[in-house]
Design an enzyme around this catalytic site. Sequence first.
Site, short mmCIF file in Angstrom:
data_model
loop_
_atom_site.label_atom_id
_atom_site.label_comp_id
_atom_site.label_asym_id
_atom_site.label_seq_id
_atom_site.Cartn_x
_atom_site.Cartn_y
_atom_site.Cartn_z
N ARG A 82 -6.15 10.35 -0.58
CA ARG A 82 -5.65 10.74 -1.91
C ARG A 82 -6.81 10.97 -2.86
NH1 ARG A 82 -2.54 6.19 -3.71
NH2 ARG A 82 -3.06 5.22 -1.73
N HIS A 95 0.86 -1.18 0.00
CA HIS A 95 0.00 0.00 0.00
C HIS A 95 0.90 1.23 0.00
CE1 HIS A 95 -3.05 2.88 1.15
NE2 HIS A 95 -3.98 1.95 1.01
#
Lengths: 530, 221
Positions: A335, A315
Amino acid sequence: MSNGIPLAEALARYRPDSDIGSLPELADTDTLLNTYHPDHLRDSVVKLAVGANTGDHCQHELAGLLQSEAFIDEADLAGTPVTDADVLVIGGGGAGCAAALAAAEKGARVLLVTKLRLGDSNTVMAEGGIQAAIEPDDSVQRHVQDTLRGGHHAGDPALVAAMAEDGPEVLRWLIRQGMQFEQTPSGDLHTRRAGGMSAARLVHCRDYTGLEMMRVLREAVIQHRSIEVWEQSPAVELLSNEHGQKCVGAVLTSLLDDQLRIVRTRSVILATGGLGRLHLNGFPTSNHLGATGDGLVLAYRIGARLRELDSFQYHPTGLLHPSHLAGKLVTEGVRAAGALLVNGLGRRFIDELQPRDVVCAAILRECSEGRGIRIDGQRVGVWLDTPRLERAQPGLLEKQFPNLMTRTRVSGIDPRIEPLLVHPTLHYQNGGAVIDTNGATTVPGLYAVGEVAGGIHGRNRIMGNALLEIISFGRRAGIAATASRDRGPKKVTLEHVNRLRRALTLAGMPLTQRAPRILPDYAAGGVWKR
Amino acid sequence: MSAILSKENENAQQPDVALTINGLAVNAHTGMTLVEAAWHAGVPRVTSVGCMEGVCGSCRVMLRRGKDVTVGLACQTFAEEGIEVVFMPPASAPRHHYEIGDFKDAWDIHARFQDIFPEASRCRHCHGCDSACPKGITVENGVALAAAGRYRDAGEAFFECVMCELCDVACPELIAPAHVGLFCRRVTAHFHLRPPNLIYRLEELRQERQSVALIESDEEK
C-alpha cells in the site's frame, strides 16, 4: 453476513484501468472505528468477574479462557517427575531465547521449554525490521514519543523509555550473537522510515529480519552449554508456593508422550507470545500455530494483573484467497508503494495509508454494507488493486515484493494480472501482563516478556517495536530473574488454582471450560485428550 | 477463466484427491497443502507445524511418488493423487558445539572452524543437500566456500535458509550444512559488522549516562 457482490460478477466488472472514482471524504474516524472496528463491537467485550482484573473490560472469548477451570489438580502431581532449574523460560520465540541467553550469561542454569519447535514463533515471520534510534537526526526521546503517540497514549512511559533506551545496545548485542543487518555503502546500518515514525529508524535484514534474528538466536540457544531445551512441551499450569502467592515452577505436558513433568525453579519467565490462533471474533490470523494465548491464561490464574485485554491489532490486508494462506499478510509496503483498495463496485473507499485500525474498519464497513466481494457464505473481502499498481509502475512487484510473488505463484495466482482479495486479519495482542522495567509481573517470581506482556504498545503497536521489545525486555527479565537470590521453593502447590476455582464458584460461574488451549481445535487431532 | 475463480470452484467440490499421510489413507481437496490435508482428515499427532508460510522450517515431510522419494515442507506442498507423505520427527540434537562468545581473535577463525566442523572439508559432492533443500539453496557450494575460509560468501549462499535441517539429514558425511551456513553468517556479523552510526550513538549514550551518574553522585555529597 452473506451479502456482497459474487466473485464472478465482481471479477467481470473489474478493470485495472477503470475509473475508480474520487475518494469519499472520511467524515468521522471515531464513528467509523466505533461502528466497525472489531474491538468496538458491542457484544465483543465483557467485564471480568473474577481475578486480578475483576471489573475490567475484556474481549469475550479471551474472558472465557481467563475465567476457566485448570486441566490439572493435586492428584495429577503425585508421582510426576520433577526437574530443578534456576530459571525456567516458557516459550521458544525471540523473547524466550533472549531471556534464556541473558540468564545463562549471568550464570544461571536455564531450562527453556516450548510448545512446538524452538524458533516456531511470530518472530520468524516478521518482515519489516527492528526500531532503534541511531541516526543523527533521531533520538531516544523521539522514539519514546512516537511509540506513545502510536499507542494512543495508553502505554506506560517508563516501559517505553526503557525499551527505546535499550535500542542501540540491543543492536550491538544482536550483532555479537551473529545477526546481520543491511548496510549502506559506507558501512552504516541502513534505516527506513515507516508508519508512525518521525525519523528513519527501522533497521532490517532485507525483508527477512525476523527469520535472520530467529535463526541466530535459536542457534545461540542450542549451542549454549548452560541452556537445556525441551521442545513439544507446552505448559499447562504454573506452580505456586503453599500460600499461592509466588510462582515457583510449572507443570508441562508433552505432545510426544503425553507425560506430565514438574519443573521447580526460583523464577519463571513467560514468553509465550500472542493469541491470533484463538481467532477472536471469528477473524483469520497472521499468527503461527502455537499463538493460543496460553501464557495469559496461566498468568491470570496465578494472580497476575493484565491490561488492555480489549485491544488487538487487526492488520487490514490479510489474504482471503488462496485458502491455505488465509489470514497471511500482504505487507503494508504494498500500500505504501501505491496499491489502492477497491470494493466490489470498483470504487475506492478509504485513504489506504490511514492508520491500520482505520483502514481495517473501513474494509469491514464495505463488507458489511454489501459492497464487498463474496466468495461464499462466509468469506467476503475487498480488492487490493495490484494490477493497477503494476500498470503504474511496471516491474515494481517483482522487484520489491519477491516474498509476495513467490507465495502467490505457488497457487497459480499472478497479482500483476488479477487483484488480491483481502480482509482484515488478527495480527497482534496490544495488551498483556502488567510488567515493570525488569519484566516482572505483579506475582513474585513470575516474569512476562514479548507479546504476552502489555503496557508498551498501548492500544496500537507501530511497526518495528515488537522485535525491539522482545530482545530488550527478554534480556532485562533474564538478568533480573537470575539476580534473585531466593533459595528456591520448599514446596510446590496448586494453591492458586484452588483460589481461582473458589472465586469462580462464588461468582456462580460454570467450571465446564478448561484452559489453557494448547492448539487450535482444527490442529489438535489426537494430540490433546483431556 | 480467472485463476482465482477456477480455484474457488475447485474448492467447493467434494474431496477429490486420495493420498496417504503417516500411513493413513485420506482424502483432500485440490489446492490443500499437506498440512491442511492432514488436519482435514484428522491425522493424529501432526504437531511439527509452525508458520504455515514456509519460513520456520518445522513441517518437514518425506514424500514418495511411485519410486521417487523426496523431502520438503508440508505447508509448501500441495496434496496430489497417490502421494505418500510422512511427517518427519524433529531433528536430533546437534553434534557440533561452539559458543560465539568464546571466539576472541578473528585471525584464528579458520582453525576454530576446522575444529568444530572437521567434516566440512570431506564433502563427496553427492548433491544430496542440494536436492533436499526446499529453498533451492546451493548448499554444496556454500559448504565448499566455508571449507575454503570464505565465510562471507558462504553465509550469503545460505541467506534464505529456514533451518529445516533437511540438508543435515541428507548428508552422508554428517557435515550439518545448515549449521555450517549459520556459523559463517554469524562470524561474519560478529567480527566484521561495525556500523559507524550505531557505534557513534552507543558512545553518545554512554557519555550521557556517565554525566548523569556524576551529577547524581555530586548531589549525594
